[in-house]
Design an enzyme around this catalytic site. Structure first.
Site, PDB file in Angstrom:
ATOM      1  N   GLN A 320       0.834  -1.202   0.000  1.00 48.08           N
ATOM      2  CA  GLN A 320       0.000   0.000   0.000  1.00 48.08           C
ATOM      3  C   GLN A 320       0.869   1.253   0.000  1.00 48.08           C
ATOM      4  O   GLN A 320       0.536   2.253  -0.635  1.00 48.08           O
ATOM      5  CB  GLN A 320      -0.921  -0.003   1.219  1.00 48.08           C
ATOM      6  CG  GLN A 320      -1.767   1.248   1.394  1.00 48.08           C
ATOM      7  CD  GLN A 320      -2.844   1.397   0.332  1.00 48.08           C
ATOM      8  OE1 GLN A 320      -3.221   0.422  -0.307  1.00 48.08           O
ATOM      9  NE2 GLN A 320      -3.311   2.615   0.131  1.00 48.08           N
ATOM     10  N   GLU A 321       1.994   1.189   0.690  1.00 45.74           N
ATOM     11  CA  GLU A 321       2.864   2.358   0.802  1.00 45.74           C
ATOM     12  C   GLU A 321       3.711   2.593  -0.446  1.00 45.74           C
ATOM     13  O   GLU A 321       3.810   3.718  -0.929  1.00 45.74           O
ATOM     14  CB  GLU A 321       3.787   2.210   2.025  1.00 45.74           C
ATOM     15  CG  GLU A 321       3.096   2.363   3.355  1.00 45.74           C
ATOM     16  CD  GLU A 321       2.612   3.779   3.608  1.00 45.74           C
ATOM     17  OE1 GLU A 321       1.675   3.940   4.394  1.00 45.74           O
ATOM     18  OE2 GLU A 321       3.163   4.722   2.995  1.00 45.74           O
ATOM     19  N   SER A 322       4.341   1.559  -0.968  1.00 46.74           N
ATOM     20  CA  SER A 322       5.331   1.771  -2.038  1.00 46.74           C
ATOM     21  C   SER A 322       5.192   0.865  -3.241  1.00 46.74           C
ATOM     22  O   SER A 322       5.998   0.958  -4.169  1.00 46.74           O
ATOM     23  CB  SER A 322       6.736   1.577  -1.460  1.00 46.74           C
ATOM     24  OG  SER A 322       6.957   0.195  -1.158  1.00 46.74           O
TER      25      SER A 322
END
Length: 501
Positions: A320-322
């Site tokens: 989700q972040e990267s």
């Protein structure tokens, strides 16, 4: 003869003394004039070490993000303060009319609040170099009859913010369309108006195109009908006075950041695509399970074990972040596999945020810390979902949402209740009473939901990876969804918001 010479010498000395005294008087007077000269506004700002900017707390201006204060106007004002070599202080004035009245007073040196340049406002304040063009857009409810002309607004309920450029535009249109009527409210913001249209409480409203772009995921039924104005400039407002020193410096500043591209970076950060997860994005995730996850699986498992976490949840969080990209970088300052801020990286002992192994271990420690800082009474799985929300929006904003939840009779320890109130952090009538102010709370809700869905797919993938590879090679399948099992199919559909193919 001697007497005459003495008298002459005395006269000369007297005259010299008078001239010296007169010179001294002039020197003192000149020094007094120099010392009593009123400093320019620019000199005053630099000597005080502080630039005071008037703005509104909101999505297109400034608000408190996970890494501290942010927002387009805030970032620009912060850069201007740095250009001047001083600190920045932001003071809030919610009413636009009052804001313009107080520009140049003790309330603030300038106003930076997404102000549209209009003829009426230009008679009151001095606008700097425009930094963005927007159009005013008429918003209607999707599914209802779409208005095509101004006449279609006759007899309908139209509401706008009072003292806004939108009310000015309607007054201009009323000269030609005399039956045009509308309501003005000072205690609502743009998000309130979008919600009213979305829920059918009002027929139409008007918002600026940049504001609509940022907030359209919140109330998807609020849709653009047509542009109600030509492109208009947004600019900072300065007082109309002889001393234009600060204004002139701002002009130089905007010229510089346009030449260096710094303003384009800020535009991309705050007005770029919002990154909504669609069908293709969900399918891309499913394929990256095979192409990217295996490379980082060992580190994810080790970091999770060290911090007593579920490695599959950590994997979902990192995607989700990267998108499992160790070099990921955001203009807002977060970087790396776990997209850590500089302050967070220091807090968890990460020296190089672009080192994937360090980032994974640091992100795991940070998530574990958030998980542990929640009240002990919160049980699983709510504790995990709330900690995920805090990873995205910050503990401060999460606590604001929990307080709102309790205020409205919900359980602040239950994610199902808290997620109902998180979107309220983007509405002025609620966030003006919270400790941490505006936040894009709906993003935290989507963030947690996405991670939960990613987690479901990763967990299933761990068990049936070999079977998936075999199914993917079957040329008879008619859709991308059909390459995966029913479990994966439903999870991918959930992420993408697709109910049928």
């Amino acid at each position: 003869m001697t007497k005459i010479l003495l008298n002459t010498a005395s006269t000369v000395l007297t005259r010299l003394w008078k001239l010296s005294l007169l010179g001294l008087v002039f020197a003192v007077a000149a020094a007094t004039l120099v010392s009593s000269r009123i400093p320019t506004t620019l000199e005053e700002v630099k000597s005080s070490g502080k630039l005071i900017v008037i703005s509104r707390n909101g999505p297109t201006t400034y608000y408190e993000g996970p890494a501290g204060h942010t927002g387009f106007e805030y970032v620009m004002a912060k850069a201007f303060a740095k250009h001047l070599g001083v600190d920045l202080e932001v003071r809030e004035i919610e009413d636009l009319g009052e804001m313009l009245d107080k520009v140049g007073t003790k309330a603030g040196h300038l106003a930076a609040s997404g102000l549209t340049v209009t003829e009426k406002r230009a008679r009151k304040v001095l606008f700097a170099e425009p930094y963005l063009q927007v159009t005013q857009q008429l918003i209607y409810r999707s599914g209802e009859s779409k208005p095509e002309t101004i006449e279609d607004l006759y007899g309908k309920r139209v509401m706008v913010i009072s003292n806004s450029s939108h009310s000015e535009r309607l007054k201009e249109l009323q000269r030609e369309y005399r039956d045009l009527a509308w309501e003005e409210q000072h205690d609502v913001d743009m998000l309130d108006l979008l919600e009213m249209v979305h829920n059918g409480k009002i027929d139409y409203t008007i918002v600026d195109s940049n504001a609509y772009q940022i907030n359209r995921p919140v109330y998807p039924k609020a849709t653009v009908a047509f542009d109600i104005s030509e492109p208009q400039d947004l600019a900072w407002a300065f007082p109309q006075q002889k001393d234009a020193s600060l204004y002139n410096e701002a002009q130089k500043f905007f010229k510089d950041i346009k030449q260096t591209g710094a303003i384009d970076d800020a535009m991309e950060t705050f007005y770029g695509h919002l990154g909504e997860i669609d069908y293709s994005g969900a399918i891309l995730f499913a394929h990256r399970l095979q192409s990217r996850l295996p490379k980082w699986e060992t580190h994810l498992k080790a970091a999770a074990e060290k911090n007593d976490l579920d490695w599959q949840l950590l994997a979902a969080l990192s995607y989700q972040e990267s998108h499992w990209n160790p070099k990921a970088k955001s203009p807002t300052g977060v970087r790396g596999f776990m997209m850590l801020t500089l302050n967070t990286a220091k807090e968890v002992g990460v020296k190089n945020r672009l080192n994937a192994e360090q980032s994974i271990y640091g992100g795991a420690r940070y998530f574990k810390s958030l998980h542990g800082r929640l009240p002990e009474r919160i049980k699983e799985p709510d504790r995990t979902w709330l900690a995920l929300a805090a990873y995205n929006i910050g503990l401060g904003h999460l606590e604001d949402a929990r307080i709102l939840t309790e205020h409205f009779g919900g359980n602040p320890d239950k994610w199902a209740d808290v997620k109902q109130q998180l979107p309220l952090l983007a509405k002025r009538k609620y966030y003006k009473f919270t400790k941490h102010g505006y936040a894009r709370g709906w993003e935290a809700v989507d963030y947690v939901q996405n991670i939960r869905n990613f987690h479901t797919i990763i967990a299933w993938n761990e068990i049936e990876n070999q079977r998936l590879q075999q199914l993917a090679q079957n040329e008879n399948h008619v859709s991308d969804y059909a390459q995966f099992s029913p479990t994966v199919t439903e999870a991918v559909k959930s992420i993408s918001g697709t109910s049928s193919l």
